[in-house]
Structure formats: C-alpha cells, structure tokens
Motif scaffolding. Structure first.
Motif, short mmCIF file in Angstrom:
data_model
loop_
_atom_site.label_atom_id
_atom_site.label_comp_id
_atom_site.label_asym_id
_atom_site.label_seq_id
_atom_site.Cartn_x
_atom_site.Cartn_y
_atom_site.Cartn_z
N ASP A 163 2.12 1.70 -3.74
CA ASP A 163 1.04 1.83 -4.55
C ASP A 163 0.46 3.44 -4.51
O ASP A 163 0.25 3.88 -5.35
CB ASP A 163 0.04 0.90 -4.23
CG ASP A 163 -1.21 1.15 -4.96
OD1 ASP A 163 -1.06 0.99 -6.44
OD2 ASP A 163 -2.25 1.56 -4.84
N THR A 164 0.31 3.66 -3.22
CA THR A 164 -0.26 5.20 -2.62
C THR A 164 0.90 6.28 -3.08
O THR A 164 0.43 7.13 -3.86
CB THR A 164 -0.54 5.12 -1.17
OG1 THR A 164 -1.49 4.16 -1.06
CG2 THR A 164 -1.24 6.45 -1.08
N PRO B 253 0.74 -1.26 0.11
CA PRO B 253 -0.03 0.08 -0.03
C PRO B 253 0.91 1.19 -0.07
O PRO B 253 0.45 2.29 -0.72
CB PRO B 253 -0.92 0.03 1.31
CG PRO B 253 -0.88 -1.56 1.49
CD PRO B 253 0.31 -2.11 1.31
N CYS B 254 1.86 1.21 0.71
CA CYS B 254 2.97 2.36 0.78
C CYS B 254 3.23 2.69 -0.63
O CYS B 254 3.13 3.88 -0.92
CB CYS B 254 4.21 2.11 1.73
SG CYS B 254 5.28 3.55 1.73
N TYR C 73 -7.03 1.58 7.45
CA TYR C 73 -6.74 0.40 6.66
C TYR C 73 -6.89 -0.92 7.20
O TYR C 73 -7.64 -2.07 7.03
CB TYR C 73 -5.62 0.54 5.74
CG TYR C 73 -4.83 -0.57 5.26
CD1 TYR C 73 -5.55 -1.13 4.08
CD2 TYR C 73 -3.68 -1.20 5.70
CE1 TYR C 73 -4.97 -2.24 3.35
CE2 TYR C 73 -3.33 -2.19 5.00
CZ TYR C 73 -3.79 -2.91 4.11
OH TYR C 73 -3.20 -3.81 3.35
N CYS D 27 -3.90 7.16 7.33
CA CYS D 27 -5.04 6.27 6.64
C CYS D 27 -4.73 4.88 7.01
O CYS D 27 -5.81 4.10 6.98
CB CYS D 27 -4.85 6.37 5.25
SG CYS D 27 -5.34 8.12 4.66
N PHE E 174 -0.72 9.23 4.96
CA PHE E 174 -0.83 7.95 4.71
C PHE E 174 -0.56 7.12 6.04
O PHE E 174 -1.46 6.38 6.35
CB PHE E 174 0.51 7.49 3.96
CG PHE E 174 0.59 6.07 3.49
CD1 PHE E 174 -0.17 5.49 2.87
CD2 PHE E 174 1.30 5.38 4.35
CE1 PHE E 174 -0.21 3.93 2.68
CE2 PHE E 174 1.51 3.90 4.24
CZ PHE E 174 0.73 3.16 3.54
N LYS F 6 0.61 6.29 -7.24
CA LYS F 6 -0.67 7.20 -7.51
C LYS F 6 -0.17 8.69 -7.14
O LYS F 6 -0.60 9.42 -8.12
CB LYS F 6 -1.76 6.94 -6.36
CG LYS F 6 -2.40 5.30 -6.64
CD LYS F 6 -3.46 4.93 -5.63
CE LYS F 6 -4.03 3.64 -5.98
NZ LYS F 6 -5.07 3.38 -5.23
N GLU F 7 0.57 8.98 -6.06
CA GLU F 7 0.64 10.43 -5.94
C GLU F 7 2.09 10.60 -6.51
O GLU F 7 2.42 11.88 -6.53
CB GLU F 7 1.00 10.55 -4.46
CG GLU F 7 -0.54 10.48 -3.55
CD GLU F 7 -0.37 10.78 -2.21
OE1 GLU F 7 0.51 11.93 -2.13
OE2 GLU F 7 -1.19 10.39 -1.20
#
Length: 292
Positions: free
Chosen positions: A178-179, A175-176, A231, A227, A224, A183-184
């Motif tokens: 990917d986010t 997730p780290c 999660y 979040c 993050f 994405k960012e």
C-alpha cells in the motif's frame, strides 16, 4: 540460455544476492562481472559432456552426486525402498551388489551433504550495485535483504526464527504494498517476504521500477522500515494477538490432498533442514512470538 538469463535484471539481482551469500566475501572481488561468475565454454562437445557426467557421478571422496529422494503415498516401507533403489539402479547412479543382489551399503548416496552460507555482519550494510547487461532495459531492481541465523538440524531452533519472519510477513505485506506501490508508486512490482536460504532465515524487500533509481528506492525502503517500528508500537496488543492467531490458523490447516502433503515433506529436503513436520512446528512457534 545462461548468457541471456542475466539480461533480466530481476534474475541478475537474485543471482548476485545468492552468489554473495554462498561465497566468501573476501574473495567476492575475484568474480568477473562481465561473465556473471559463469565460465564460458568455447567448445563443449558431446563426448566432453559425457565425460564430465561420468566424473560428476563417480562418488569419490572429493566429488560425486548426493541424491535425496522422497517416496510418499499408500505403500509399505519395503515397496518404498524398492521404488527408490529402482530409480538409483536404472539411472546408473548406484550399482547393485553382485554378490547378494541387494543394495550396497557403502554407496555415495549415503554420504552427508553440508551446505554453507556466509554469515553477514550485523554492524554494517553491504551494497552490491551492478549495471544491467541489456542496454535497452528500462527497469531497475533492488533487493534489501536482512539475514537471521543458521539452523541446527538436531534441535530445529530456526522454527522460532522462521515463525518471527512469518509473523513479520503477515503484518508487513499489505502496508508495504500500500505504501510503496499504491501511494508512492515506486514500481509495478513491490513485495516483502521471508527467505529460507540454505537453512538460514532472512527477510527481504524488493522493488522493480522503470521510473526510479535503485539509490532512491533504497532510501524509500529504509524509510518504510523505520516507520515499521512506529507501526508495531501503535498496534494494540489485542489487534496483534488477533493477527497472530489468524496466521496460526492458516498454518494449521490440514492438507487437502496428497500433493500438498508431499510438497511439505519434500521442502524439508530441498530446504535441507530435514524436519518433516516443519509447518506444524512453525505454527506452534508462531503463538510464542510476542509483539516486542
């Protein structure tokens, strides 16, 4: 080489985190940032260097070398001892007992070595912001580090804490990336992982970026992290148990060769916890880490 090493912002960031952790924060302001805490020697001759080495290995009460070694493989205990002492004798670190020809029992290599690390406060955050030494450097680097507690060699309570950090790493690694990376697009290197610094467990987030300031990167990392609580709450107990079991299985895989076995054993020395079955203990502790 020392002067150029800190021109790379990644190396500098790593250096300053370790410098702070191994230095009394009260005296941290005494460091000269222009020299990165390294004293430059104008004239360091070969004779001066040899004199320094002799003093380093003198084994006095206020100094000397501490040697940790590992002899691992298909040999008897006597053969392992002979090999270890052979290295010490030939290196000049230890002198043979002339009287009986055996190893001396009062040599400095038997002296204990204590490693200390700063206990960070849990109620405030500490920021170290340093400009890059290279004016042409386009990258900024940030490390956000969270510290756990220290170890106790006799009872190894860090197993549970390190198991928690390993579970966190297994759950947050994808997730780290990917986010924050996909994405960012904060930087070309984005990672999170556990740390084991001088026997103290920690967890960190790191980003190398040429497009954003460290202030902005810190804001996004903290967002993050906030979040992550959501999660974890949204993850079902069944999914969590499945992920935890997968981590336990990967940690429990037996070594396939002697190199892997020796690496694990020697890590007990380099990480200074001297627990030579650490992976098995961590794997066992993983199963006791609850989602809460």
């Amino acid at each position: 080489r020392y002067s150029n090493r800190h021109k790379d912002p990644s190396n500098a960031c790593h250096f300053w985190r370790l410098t702070f952790l191994t230095t009394n924060p009260i005296n941290f302001s005494d460091f000269n940032p222009t020299t990165n805490g390294i004293y430059e020697l104008e004239a360091f001759s070969k004779s001066a260097f040899n004199a320094y080495l002799r003093q380093l290995g003198c084994g006095t009460s206020d100094g000397g070398i501490v040697v940790h070694g590992l002899v691992h493989g298909n040999q008897t205990e006597k053969e392992a001892q002979e090999l270890a002492f052979s290295f010490l004798y030939k290196s000049g670190l230890v002198e043979k007992d002339i009287n009986n020809g055996t190893e001396a029992t009062n040599c400095s290599y038997l002296s204990p070595h204590v490693s200390r690390i700063v206990c960070l406060p849990s109620d405030i955050s500490i920021n170290i912001r340093m400009p890059t030494e290279n004016s042409k450097e386009k990258n900024s680097v940030i490390e956000v580090y969270f510290q756990g507690s220290g170890n106790n060699v006799a009872h190894c309570p860090w197993n549970k804490e390190l198991a928690i950090a390993r579970v966190l790493n297994s759950l947050l690694d994808e997730p780290c990336f990917d986010t924050l990376r996909t994405k960012e697009q904060l930087g070309y290197t984005v990672e999170c992982s556990y740390k084991f610094t001088a026997g103290v467990v920690g967890f960190f987030f790191s980003i190398i970026s040429s497009t954003h300031t460290t202030v902005y990167l810190e804001e996004r990392i903290e967002y993050f992290i906030n979040c992550c609580a959501t999660y974890f709450r949204m993850m079902s107990e069944e999914e969590y148990i499945k992920r935890r079991k997968a981590l336990h299985t990967s940690l429990s895989v037996p070594h396939t060769n002697l190199d892997e076995s020796a690496d694990e054993l020697f890590s007990a020395i380099t990480e200074r916890h001297f627990c030579f079955s650490s992976e098995a203990k961590i794997a066992e502790s993983v199963l006791s880490v609850s989602k809460d």
